[in-house]
Design an enzyme around this catalytic site. Structure first.
Site, mmCIF file in Angstrom:
data_model
loop_
_atom_site.group_PDB
_atom_site.id
_atom_site.type_symbol
_atom_site.label_atom_id
_atom_site.label_comp_id
_atom_site.label_asym_id
_atom_site.label_seq_id
_atom_site.Cartn_x
_atom_site.Cartn_y
_atom_site.Cartn_z
ATOM 1 N N ARG A 33 88.458 38.977 66.176
ATOM 2 C CA ARG A 33 87.617 37.883 66.673
ATOM 3 C C ARG A 33 88.239 37.332 67.936
ATOM 4 O O ARG A 33 89.453 37.151 68.009
ATOM 5 C CB ARG A 33 87.558 36.770 65.616
ATOM 6 C CG ARG A 33 86.358 36.865 64.705
ATOM 7 C CD ARG A 33 86.439 35.904 63.564
ATOM 8 N NE ARG A 33 86.604 34.512 63.973
ATOM 9 C CZ ARG A 33 86.552 33.485 63.128
ATOM 10 N NH1 ARG A 33 86.341 33.703 61.837
ATOM 11 N NH2 ARG A 33 86.713 32.253 63.551
ATOM 12 N N LYS A 80 89.664 30.074 52.951
ATOM 13 C CA LYS A 80 88.527 29.370 52.346
ATOM 14 C C LYS A 80 87.247 30.185 52.413
ATOM 15 O O LYS A 80 86.414 30.100 51.518
ATOM 16 C CB LYS A 80 88.352 27.966 52.925
ATOM 17 C CG LYS A 80 88.134 27.904 54.412
ATOM 18 C CD LYS A 80 88.160 26.460 54.856
ATOM 19 C CE LYS A 80 87.748 26.300 56.311
ATOM 20 N NZ LYS A 80 88.201 27.335 57.262
ATOM 21 N N ARG A 98 94.462 39.068 61.689
ATOM 22 C CA ARG A 98 93.163 39.261 61.032
ATOM 23 C C ARG A 98 92.261 40.160 61.872
ATOM 24 O O ARG A 98 92.243 40.094 63.095
ATOM 25 C CB ARG A 98 92.501 37.896 60.848
ATOM 26 C CG ARG A 98 91.101 37.965 60.278
ATOM 27 C CD ARG A 98 90.661 36.646 59.736
ATOM 28 N NE ARG A 98 90.284 35.692 60.771
ATOM 29 C CZ ARG A 98 89.812 34.471 60.500
ATOM 30 N NH1 ARG A 98 89.710 34.055 59.267
ATOM 31 N NH2 ARG A 98 89.478 33.671 61.481
ATOM 32 N N ARG A 116 93.039 25.906 67.746
ATOM 33 C CA ARG A 116 92.206 25.634 66.565
ATOM 34 C C ARG A 116 92.988 24.844 65.522
ATOM 35 O O ARG A 116 92.451 23.953 64.862
ATOM 36 C CB ARG A 116 91.688 26.951 65.965
ATOM 37 C CG ARG A 116 90.595 27.575 66.824
ATOM 38 C CD ARG A 116 90.384 29.032 66.483
ATOM 39 N NE ARG A 116 89.821 29.239 65.175
ATOM 40 C CZ ARG A 116 89.931 30.387 64.490
ATOM 41 N NH1 ARG A 116 90.582 31.411 65.020
ATOM 42 N NH2 ARG A 116 89.396 30.508 63.312
ATOM 43 N N ARG A 170 83.553 19.359 59.375
ATOM 44 C CA ARG A 170 84.839 19.517 60.054
ATOM 45 C C ARG A 170 85.257 18.237 60.764
ATOM 46 O O ARG A 170 86.312 18.209 61.378
ATOM 47 C CB ARG A 170 84.702 20.621 61.092
ATOM 48 C CG ARG A 170 85.396 21.932 60.706
ATOM 49 C CD ARG A 170 85.116 22.895 61.836
ATOM 50 N NE ARG A 170 86.001 23.990 61.942
ATOM 51 C CZ ARG A 170 85.732 25.227 61.532
ATOM 52 N NH1 ARG A 170 84.627 25.486 60.893
ATOM 53 N NH2 ARG A 170 86.588 26.196 61.752
#
Ligand code: AMP
Length: 215
Positions: A160, A13, A127, A171, A88
């Protein structure tokens, strides 16, 4: 146009938000980016937010709602904006509706990207991001240069801290519990549009564009 990008972490997103924002010439507002900047600058907000972010938890609603409220009042949001990573939770969505209602405004569409869980874990743990400009790499599908310097800005490419497997699992769990109910919230407002997020970045962008062009 006022848009919300919805989807679990890793659905793409953020990537799509940036692309669509260039198309529409409106800012893409990522609450994750705002918080990460505050963390790196060690502001009061950053110090408070870090303890939640490191564990993959959501920062408290009051904290994030104030930040978004301020940000969307800025001049560059006059013609609209894209929200990436906000709301969220249902209370955040309700607060956003209230903020916009004050100026007789509302969200136009909520674009949801859907990707299977296994794929999400794989995408997130592989990632890598540039710590300076935020450019996203992936050790499997889009590997960073051998010297780990960003090809766009020369910054350091890092993983990250919340992309570790343990935090990713947390998460995704929090997404299921706290964020997924937003699907119902926006379906009831007839604003939700789902997109298959499994295709290439270009494919997904094309389907979003086609949808927006016909609206
Ligand atoms: P993101 O880059 O969107 O995955 O966000 C990274 C982290 O920032 C999240 O795991 C949360 O800790 C925090 N965060 C970002 N946006 C929000 C939000 N709207 N509400 C609460 N926490 C958020």
């Amino acid at each position: 146009m006022k848009l919300v990008m919805l989807g679990a972490p890793g659905t793409g997103k953020g990537t799509q938000g940036v692309r669509i924002s260039k198309d529409l010439n409106i800012p893409n507002i990522s609450t994750g980016d705002i918080l990460r900047k505050a963390v790196s600058e060690e502001t009061k907000l950053g110090i408070e937010a870090k303890q939640y972010m490191d564990q993959g938890k959501l920062v408290p609603d009051e904290l994030i709602i104030g930040i978004v409220d301020e940000r969307i009042r800025e001049k560059d949001c006059e013609n609209g904006f894209i929200l990436d990573g906000f709301p969220r939770t249902v209370p955040q969505a309700q607060a956003l509706d209230e903020i916009l209602k004050a100026t007789n405004d509302n969200i136009d569409f909520v674009l949801e990207l859907v990707v299977g869980r296994e794929q999400l874990v794989k995408r997130l743990t592989s990632r890598r991001v540039c710590e300076s400009c935020g450019k996203v790499y992936n050790v499997i599908s889009n590997p960073p240069p051998a010297d780990s310097k960003c090809e766009a800005c020369g910054g350091n490419i890092i993983q990250r801290s919340d992309d570790s497997e343990e935090t990713v699992v947390n998460r995704l769990k929090i997404y299921e519990e706290k964020t997924k109910p937003l699907k119902e919230y926006y379906t009831a407002q007839d604003k939700l549009k789902e997109f298959d997020g499994n295709g290439t970045v270009e494919d997904v962008e094309r389907s979003i564009r086609e949808f927006l062009e016909h609206k």
